[in-house]
Design a protein around this motif. Structure first.
Motif, mmCIF file in Angstrom:
data_model
loop_
_atom_site.group_PDB
_atom_site.id
_atom_site.type_symbol
_atom_site.label_atom_id
_atom_site.label_comp_id
_atom_site.label_asym_id
_atom_site.label_seq_id
_atom_site.Cartn_x
_atom_site.Cartn_y
_atom_site.Cartn_z
ATOM 1 N N GLN A 528 0.812 -1.218 0.000
ATOM 2 C CA GLN A 528 0.000 0.000 0.000
ATOM 3 C C GLN A 528 0.847 1.270 0.000
ATOM 4 O OE1 GLN A 528 -3.429 0.735 -0.073
ATOM 5 N NE2 GLN A 528 -3.588 -1.379 -0.797
ATOM 6 N N GLU A 529 2.065 1.175 0.542
ATOM 7 C CA GLU A 529 2.920 2.367 0.594
ATOM 8 C C GLU A 529 3.578 2.681 -0.751
ATOM 9 O OE1 GLU A 529 5.377 -1.066 2.394
ATOM 10 O OE2 GLU A 529 3.289 -0.515 2.038
ATOM 11 N N TYR A 530 3.462 1.746 -1.709
ATOM 12 C CA TYR A 530 4.038 1.963 -3.038
ATOM 13 C C TYR A 530 2.941 1.885 -4.091
ATOM 14 C CZ TYR A 530 7.990 0.170 -0.311
ATOM 15 O OH TYR A 530 8.909 -0.063 0.679
ATOM 16 N N PRO A 531 3.096 2.623 -5.175
ATOM 17 C CA PRO A 531 2.111 2.480 -6.260
ATOM 18 C C PRO A 531 2.317 1.158 -6.998
ATOM 19 C CG PRO A 531 3.867 3.986 -6.911
ATOM 20 C CD PRO A 531 4.100 3.655 -5.461
ATOM 21 N N LEU A 532 1.227 0.593 -7.493
ATOM 22 C CA LEU A 532 1.304 -0.569 -8.370
ATOM 23 C C LEU A 532 1.611 -0.053 -9.771
ATOM 24 C CD1 LEU A 532 0.920 -3.511 -9.224
ATOM 25 C CD2 LEU A 532 -1.551 -3.090 -9.290
ATOM 26 N N LYS A 533 2.734 -0.477 -10.338
ATOM 27 C CA LYS A 533 3.176 0.043 -11.631
ATOM 28 C C LYS A 533 2.925 -0.994 -12.720
ATOM 29 C CE LYS A 533 6.679 2.760 -9.213
ATOM 30 N NZ LYS A 533 8.109 3.135 -9.074
ATOM 31 N N ILE A 534 2.061 -0.639 -13.663
ATOM 32 C CA ILE A 534 1.759 -1.492 -14.818
ATOM 33 C C ILE A 534 2.552 -0.944 -15.995
ATOM 34 C CG2 ILE A 534 -0.039 -2.531 -16.227
ATOM 35 C CD1 ILE A 534 -0.402 -3.057 -13.246
ATOM 36 N N VAL A 535 3.434 -1.769 -16.567
ATOM 37 C CA VAL A 535 4.422 -1.269 -17.531
ATOM 38 C C VAL A 535 4.339 -2.047 -18.844
ATOM 39 C CG1 VAL A 535 6.867 -0.795 -17.917
ATOM 40 C CG2 VAL A 535 5.936 -0.731 -15.587
ATOM 41 N N GLU A 536 4.179 -1.326 -19.931
ATOM 42 C CA GLU A 536 4.239 -1.959 -21.251
ATOM 43 C C GLU A 536 5.693 -2.295 -21.568
ATOM 44 O OE1 GLU A 536 3.207 -1.091 -25.980
ATOM 45 O OE2 GLU A 536 2.736 0.414 -24.453
ATOM 46 N N THR A 542 7.622 -12.069 -24.435
ATOM 47 C CA THR A 542 6.199 -12.309 -24.597
ATOM 48 C C THR A 542 5.534 -12.511 -23.244
ATOM 49 O OG1 THR A 542 6.616 -14.667 -24.904
ATOM 50 C CG2 THR A 542 6.489 -13.318 -26.885
ATOM 51 N N GLY A 543 4.220 -12.395 -23.237
ATOM 52 C CA GLY A 543 3.486 -12.584 -21.996
ATOM 53 C C GLY A 543 3.716 -11.440 -21.037
ATOM 54 N N GLY A 544 3.891 -11.771 -19.778
ATOM 55 C CA GLY A 544 4.095 -10.742 -18.774
ATOM 56 C C GLY A 544 4.978 -11.238 -17.649
ATOM 57 N N HIS A 545 5.201 -10.361 -16.671
ATOM 58 C CA HIS A 545 6.046 -10.698 -15.527
ATOM 59 C C HIS A 545 5.633 -9.816 -14.361
ATOM 60 C CE1 HIS A 545 9.639 -12.452 -13.683
ATOM 61 N NE2 HIS A 545 9.821 -11.269 -13.109
ATOM 62 N N ASN A 549 6.070 -4.736 -6.768
ATOM 63 C CA ASN A 549 5.154 -3.641 -7.149
ATOM 64 C C ASN A 549 5.254 -3.211 -8.619
ATOM 65 O OD1 ASN A 549 7.605 -1.887 -6.536
ATOM 66 N ND2 ASN A 549 6.127 -0.229 -6.775
ATOM 67 N N ILE A 550 5.801 -4.086 -9.488
ATOM 68 C CA ILE A 550 5.856 -3.790 -10.925
ATOM 69 C C ILE A 550 5.330 -4.985 -11.706
ATOM 70 C CG2 ILE A 550 7.302 -3.188 -12.896
ATOM 71 C CD1 ILE A 550 9.294 -1.928 -10.996
ATOM 72 N N VAL A 551 4.397 -4.710 -12.621
ATOM 73 C CA VAL A 551 3.887 -5.725 -13.543
ATOM 74 C C VAL A 551 4.224 -5.271 -14.960
ATOM 75 C CG1 VAL A 551 1.797 -6.741 -14.530
ATOM 76 C CG2 VAL A 551 2.015 -6.513 -12.053
ATOM 77 N N THR A 552 4.929 -6.113 -15.706
ATOM 78 C CA THR A 552 5.207 -5.796 -17.111
ATOM 79 C C THR A 552 4.370 -6.703 -18.003
ATOM 80 O OG1 THR A 552 7.063 -7.354 -17.272
ATOM 81 C CG2 THR A 552 7.579 -5.110 -16.579
ATOM 82 N N VAL A 553 3.884 -6.142 -19.105
ATOM 83 C CA VAL A 553 3.047 -6.877 -20.047
ATOM 84 C C VAL A 553 3.499 -6.537 -21.457
ATOM 85 C CG1 VAL A 553 0.706 -7.346 -20.827
ATOM 86 C CG2 VAL A 553 1.110 -6.770 -18.438
ATOM 87 N N SER A 554 3.612 -7.551 -22.291
ATOM 88 C CA SER A 554 4.114 -7.366 -23.652
ATOM 89 C C SER A 554 3.214 -6.448 -24.466
ATOM 90 C CB SER A 554 4.236 -8.720 -24.344
ATOM 91 O OG SER A 554 4.870 -8.582 -25.593
ATOM 92 N N GLU A 555 3.819 -5.747 -25.391
ATOM 93 C CA GLU A 555 3.135 -4.688 -26.132
ATOM 94 C C GLU A 555 1.925 -5.149 -26.926
ATOM 95 O OE1 GLU A 555 5.355 -3.590 -30.062
ATOM 96 O OE2 GLU A 555 6.852 -4.420 -28.717
ATOM 97 N N TYR A 556 1.843 -6.436 -27.293
ATOM 98 C CA TYR A 556 0.708 -6.831 -28.126
ATOM 99 C C TYR A 556 -0.621 -6.671 -27.396
ATOM 100 C CZ TYR A 556 1.500 -11.439 -25.840
ATOM 101 O OH TYR A 556 1.705 -12.457 -24.945
ATOM 102 N N LEU A 590 -4.453 -12.164 -19.325
ATOM 103 C CA LEU A 590 -3.009 -12.067 -19.083
ATOM 104 C C LEU A 590 -2.709 -10.962 -18.074
ATOM 105 C CD1 LEU A 590 -0.035 -12.662 -19.666
ATOM 106 C CD2 LEU A 590 -0.197 -11.171 -21.670
ATOM 107 N N LEU A 591 -3.329 -9.804 -18.263
ATOM 108 C CA LEU A 591 -3.142 -8.711 -17.311
ATOM 109 C C LEU A 591 -3.574 -9.122 -15.908
ATOM 110 C CD1 LEU A 591 -4.253 -5.353 -18.990
ATOM 111 C CD2 LEU A 591 -2.190 -5.733 -17.658
ATOM 112 N N ALA A 592 -4.740 -9.765 -15.827
ATOM 113 C CA ALA A 592 -5.259 -10.187 -14.524
ATOM 114 C C ALA A 592 -4.342 -11.219 -13.877
ATOM 115 C CB ALA A 592 -6.667 -10.756 -14.699
ATOM 116 N N HIS A 593 -3.779 -12.116 -14.677
ATOM 117 C CA HIS A 593 -2.854 -13.128 -14.156
ATOM 118 C C HIS A 593 -1.625 -12.468 -13.539
ATOM 119 C CE1 HIS A 593 -0.566 -17.004 -14.250
ATOM 120 N NE2 HIS A 593 0.453 -16.159 -14.378
ATOM 121 N N GLU A 594 -1.016 -11.550 -14.264
ATOM 122 C CA GLU A 594 0.208 -10.921 -13.762
ATOM 123 C C GLU A 594 -0.063 -10.039 -12.547
ATOM 124 O OE1 GLU A 594 2.950 -11.985 -14.639
ATOM 125 O OE2 GLU A 594 2.333 -13.070 -16.428
ATOM 126 N N ILE A 595 -1.187 -9.344 -12.548
ATOM 127 C CA ILE A 595 -1.521 -8.515 -11.384
ATOM 128 C C ILE A 595 -1.805 -9.394 -10.175
ATOM 129 C CG2 ILE A 595 -3.221 -6.882 -10.455
ATOM 130 C CD1 ILE A 595 -3.422 -5.681 -13.277
#
Length: 757
Positions: A528-536, A542-545, A549-556, A590-595
């Motif tokens: 809660q003290e850090y923002p959740l960062k969603i990153v293209e 491929t896919g995501g990671h 507090n960082i979620v990366t998701v492939s550009e497609y 995919l987004l929901a899985h990584e989050i």
């Protein structure tokens, strides 16, 4: 002595050869079909039949590699036939002896080969013109000459050149059309099927270029491959000159005669040596990378307590330099600490407990790890390591890390910060800074504490507390949108190129909905003290990671065709229902899985013990979100996919007869084990969780999950502890597993195909 072809006359001879060759039907076919393949390659994305690439937006980057790859295959095969037919025509017409006595036949073959190469140049030029016309005027896709033309030159034209030189050399060595073509075909198909990128001289390992990350992350591999095959193909051709038959002599006698021209054997040896040197010193790949090893031995007698790092990135050189300070608590008697490093990064300085110790570490042979000696009597140890270099990767092109001018992508398992193989206190203090050109926007772990600017570079300072050491940093030309989901701050980093699609589909709202759904059903966001960062990120990963507090998701996920999927005025675009039920739902899953991994994986350290892992929990929660957001019909695909994969695995011969696995070659056994493990983690476990939901009821099961999350937040969670907490046994979950419904299970027949091999 055979007559030499005068230098000036050589140009006329070359022109005449080109004129004669171009009149043949085979030459015209060899020109026309690669040009046609160049144009057809514009649709390479559609031909891949990859679910993740369906509807991907066609841009100057995403379509540039396809034409070069298609034309390279067609051109290589056709020019192989053309070369062998033209070089063998004298032998087939019984005119070789006459030519040997009337001229320098070696020069004749060189000029004839040069004539064929000239046709290759003409073919690529014609293909470039056709590509431009169709891409711009028919498909209305922007044309970037720097991307498209460089690919055609370095991939297509180079492939044709290599083919012509290899085939010329093979024919001069064997003087047999059939054998030469057979050997060429072996080399061709070895190249197509090889997983070793230096051997892929026809194509490249990449599927396409990234619209977000540009071409440098993969193009360096293409260029190095071409350097290798310049030496190899020229060496084969030169060796062919050395073997060329003289005056009807046999191979041995011809070798002796040709070797008298000392420059030929010297050049053969030089090219052979250069080929070996380039292959052996390949600079980008580390075969000893431990990125896939999940069972590395950890020394629990040592606890990591704090890490402070200062890292400078140099994107032009694709390199970095770093200074990292580690603080440990350990038991007396412990004499060393192991670190996972990146083999491309070289240690410049090492200080242990304030004392410089340049010789206190050794490389563990055959690994990417070092063993660092520490004072046995000390309870507290500080290790200060300075290192620099360029990252190496375990394979191409799915990178755990790269540095380029367009973007930086560094997961924790790229080991841009060396990882100590130790235990940790409940929470590790992580702080540091990263410095890069100011045109890049850096995404750092934890909380951004400051930004300093000096000349053309910026420094981003950050700090965090984490239950795991998994730092990742990312950079690009990002636009940033700040959102709020309940009490959770969300920072969405995406490419401005893809803003229209993101806004048209309302992806920002879905991000809020996903986080809100998890907070409602599982518990508050763990950091809660850090923002959740969603990153293209680029398509090269491929896919995501998901990491701290960082979620990366492939550009497609953020870059699909707008016009074909959405209709109406550009200011009031709305999703096409068909698209919504298909690709877009998969993207949101995919987004929901990584989050979900922020709750299960980082928030709770799920101890992996097949089938138990954070992957199963993330898959289950993503499925539940998709069902809630889009309906059960939309989520049925995922249920059918899980069931199809599990059924295929359980019906396989080796699953029923595990002892027979010992009879398989090691590589096949490893492949089977990897696929079986993947099915257990990503398919069987979510089905077991659905079974638990059936037994307890959805509402009760979510209450149990919420209680487990609250109890084990920032702590490790085993399968046994999970089952005990929800009051179920493993046997109860394995009994009567959830079945996939309808005929959609047939979709996934291919999921388990590997188990029947």
């Amino acid at each position: 002595m055979a007559n030499q072809i005068p230098f000036l006359s050589g140009f006329f001879f070359l022109f005449n050869e080109i004129r004669l060759i171009s009149r043949s039907k085979l030459a015209l076919i060899s020109i026309f079909l690669p040009v046609l393949a160049t144009v057809l390659g514009l649709n390479a994305i559609d031909y891949t039949n990859e679910r993740s690439l369906m509807g991907l937006a066609k841009t100057s980057f995403t379509v540039a590699l396809g034409p070069a790859q298609y034309a390279a295959i067609a051109g290589s095969l056709l020019f192989a036939v053309l070369t062998l037919m033209l070089l063998s025509k004298d032998h087939r017409q019984n005119s070789t002896s006459l030519l040997n006595t009337s001229c320098n036949y070696s020069q004749l073959l060189v000029f004839r080969t040069a004539a064929i190469l000239s046709l290759g140049i003409f073919t690529v030029v014609l293909g470039s013109i056709a590509l431009y016309a169709v891409q711009v005027f028919v498909l209305e896709i922007p044309f970037d000459p720097g991307v498209s033309l460089s690919s055609l030159l370095v991939i297509t034209l180079a492939g044709i050149f290599f083919t012509v030189l290899i085939c010329s050399g093979l024919y001069m060595i064997t003087e047999n059309l059939d054998i030469s073509f057979l050997v060429y075909c072996i080399l061709f198909f070895m190249s197509i099927g090889s997983s070793n990128y230096p051997l892929k001289w026809v194509q490249t390992s990449a599927v396409m270029y990234s619209d977000f990350g540009g071409i440098p992350p993969v193009f360096k591999f293409v260029l190095y491959n071409r350097l290798l095959w310049i030496f190899v193909s020229t060496g084969i051709f030169t060796f062919g000159l050395l073997c060329r038959r003289r005056y009807e002599s046999n191979l041995v006698l011809s070798l002796k005669l040709n070797a008298k021209q000392l420059w030929i054997p010297f050049l053969v040896l030089l090219l052979l040596g250069a080929s070996l040197l380039v292959y052996i010193n390949e600079p980008y790949i580390s075969r000893n990378d431990s990125v896939f090893e999940t069972d590395l031995k950890v020394n629990e007698n040592v606890k990591l307590t704090h890490v402070s790092s200062n890292v400078q990135f140099f994107p032009v050189n694709q390199s970095l330099s770093a200074r990292v300070l580690y603080e440990f608590e350990k038991e007396v008697g412990t004499e060393y600490i192991d670190f996972v490093t990146n083999p491309g990064l070289h240690i410049n300085r090492l200080i242990v407990n304030g004392v410089e110790a340049p010789a206190s570490y050794k490389i563990i042979e055959g690994t990417d790890r070092i063993r660092l000696g520490v004072p046995a009597e000390s309870r507290n140890v500080t290790i200060d390591i300075s290192y620099a270099g360029s990252l190496k990767s375990p394979f191409v092109p799915g990178f755990p890390g790269y540095i380029s001018e367009e973007s930086i992508y560094l997961l924790e398992n790229s080991h841009w910060i060396f990882e100590p193989l130790t235990g940790s206190n409940e929470m590790i203090g992580i702080e540091g800074s990263v410095t890069a050109p100011k045109n890049l926007v850096m995404v750092v772990p934890g909380k951004l504490t400051g930004v300093l600017e000096e000349h053309d570079r910026k420094t981003w300072e950050y700090s965090a507390l984490s239950n795991d050491f998994s730092p990742g940093v990312f950079a690009g030309n990002y636009a940033v949108k700040k959102l709020l989901a309940g009490n959770t701050e969300i920072e969405f980093y995406y490419s401005p190129k893809h803003r229209a699609y993101i806004e048209a589909l309302g992806i920002k709202n879905y991000l809020i909905n996903i986080v809100s759904y998890y907070e409602k059903n599982i518990g508050s966001y763990p950091y809660q003290e850090y923002p959740l960062k969603i990153v293209e990120s680029s398509i090269y990963k491929t896919g995501g990671h998901s990491t701290l507090n960082i979620v990366t998701v492939s550009e497609y996920v953020f870059n699909r065709e707008l016009d074909r999927k959405i209709g109406g005025d550009s200011d009031s675009l709305s999703p096409d229902p068909t698209f919504l039920e298909d690709t877009f739902v998969g993207d949101m899953n995919l987004l929901a899985h990584e989050i979900a991994h922020q709750w299960w994986g980082t928030g709770v350290l799920v101890e992996e013990n097949s089938p138990w892992s954070s992957e199963g929990l993330a898959d289950y929660l993503a499925y539940k979100y998709v069902t809630d957001e889009f309906g059960s019909y939309a989520s049925a695909y995922f249920l059918a996919m899980w069931r199809g994969g599990v059924d295929s695995m359980e019906n396989s011969y080796y699953y029923a007869n595990p002892k027979m696995l010992e009879n398989l070659p090691e590589k096949q056994r490893q492949k089977y084990d990897m696929e079986a493990r993947k099915v257990e983690l990503y398919s069987k476990m979510p089905l077991l969780l659905l079974r638990a939901e059936e037994l307890l009821g959805e509402e009760s099961f979510f209450i149990e999950l919420s209680d487990v999350y609250a109890e084990y937040r920032f702590k490790p969670l085993s399968y046994e502890e999970f089952l005990s907490s929800i009051g179920l046994s493993e046997a109860e979950l394995d009994e009567n597993p959830v079945k996939g419904g309808g005929t959609e299970a047939e979709i996934t027949a291919e999921e388990g195909a590997v188990f029947d091999e």
